[in-house]
Enzyme design. Structure first.
Site, PDB file in Angstrom:
ATOM      1  N   SER A 170      48.966 118.694  36.248  1.00 19.39           N
ATOM      2  CA  SER A 170      49.795 117.600  36.265  1.00 19.39           C
ATOM      3  C   SER A 170      50.255 116.697  37.247  1.00 19.39           C
ATOM      4  CB  SER A 170      51.166 118.042  35.479  1.00 19.39           C
ATOM      5  OG  SER A 170      52.249 117.129  35.377  1.00 19.39           O
ATOM      6  N   TYR A 183      58.191 123.566  35.535  1.00 17.15           N
ATOM      7  CA  TYR A 183      57.150 123.374  35.203  1.00 17.15           C
ATOM      8  C   TYR A 183      56.753 122.488  36.267  1.00 17.15           C
ATOM      9  CZ  TYR A 183      54.039 120.110  33.135  1.00 17.15           C
ATOM     10  OH  TYR A 183      52.451 119.142  32.436  1.00 17.15           O
TER      11      TYR A 183
END
Length: 253
Positions: free
Chosen positions: A138, A151
């Protein structure tokens, strides 16, 4: 070109589903895996005219991953491409309010799953002298997001994991790369936007506008744009690309 056998993890929704669709429609053999059997069956029905094998698996469990690799090879006779896309968004919470169980679940889902899939898939790629491993990270691994420490940490871990494996496996004809999508439109992004809005006390629309404004293109990314890069990295045309983390972020950095 001969069809390749491709394992796509986290194939039941979002980016993973679109990647599985893209490989199948290209003519490759696709092993689609996830934890939701009904969603996998829905994908199988959508691709009934293509070569798709759905396998339910919990990729944090070594026995499930070993079975995934074994069944894939028995069914298709080879294993050429591994797309480690499985993962969860996790909670949007301050670090002091993040539970240890939430942290552990993020590690298992986002990082341990990729480790285990590579652990069991790599020996077969080494034996073949060819392979492609593509990890889906990401842009948040590089820029960070408030209230998303777990995350972001797991996605950053994938980048280090990729670079190490690329150095380890290059002599076997195996490339290893990471894709770092930006803000990809879809259900998961809506959940993230809502979480950010709640944590920061601002509206959904304000969060979305802030994210769009961070992009030079002033828009979110489409899952299909991520899938196209995955297809390229899995091809012979990308044989000189390894150890890279490549953004598909509409310019967000």
């Amino acid at each position: 070109m001969e069809p390749k056998t491709v394992i796509v993890t986290g194939a039941t929704r979002g980016i993973g589903r679109v990647i599985a669709l893209a490989f199948a429609r290209k003519g490759d053999n696709v092993v689609a895996t996830g934890r939701d059997g009904s969603r996998l069956q829905s994908l199988r029905e959508e691709l009934k005219d293509f070569s798709v094998l759905p396998i339910v698996a919990d990729l944090s469990q070594p026995k499930d991953v070993q079975n995934l690799i074994d069944v894939s090879r028995q069914h298709f006779g080879s294993l050429d491409v591994l797309v480690n896309n499985a993962g969860i968004a996790g909670p949007t919470r301050s670090i002091q309010d993040t539970a240890e169980d939430d942290w552990s679940e993020l590690l298992d889902s986002n990082l341990t799953s990729a480790f285990l899939c590579c652990k069991f898939a790599v020996p077969h790629m080494q034996a073949n002298g060819w392979g492609r491993i593509i990890n889906v990270s990401s842009i948040s691994a590089k820029r960070g997001l408030p209230f998303r420490a777990g995350y972001c940490a797991t996605k950053a871990g994938l980048i280090g994991f990729t670079r190490s494996l690329a150095a380890e496996l290059g002599t076997y004809g195996i490339t290893v790369n990471t894709i770092c999508p930006g803000f990809v439109d879809g259900d998961r992004m809506e959940m993230v936007i809502n979480g950010q809005g709640h944590a920061r006390g601002i509206s959904h629309d304000a969060v979305r506008q802030e994210m769009e404004a961070a992009s030079p293109l002033k828009r979110f990314v489409r899952a299909e744009e991520v899938a196209e890069l995955v297809l390229f990295l899995a091809s012979d045309y990308a044989s000189a690309i390894t150890g890279e983390d490549i953004n598909v972020s509409a310019g967000v950095r």
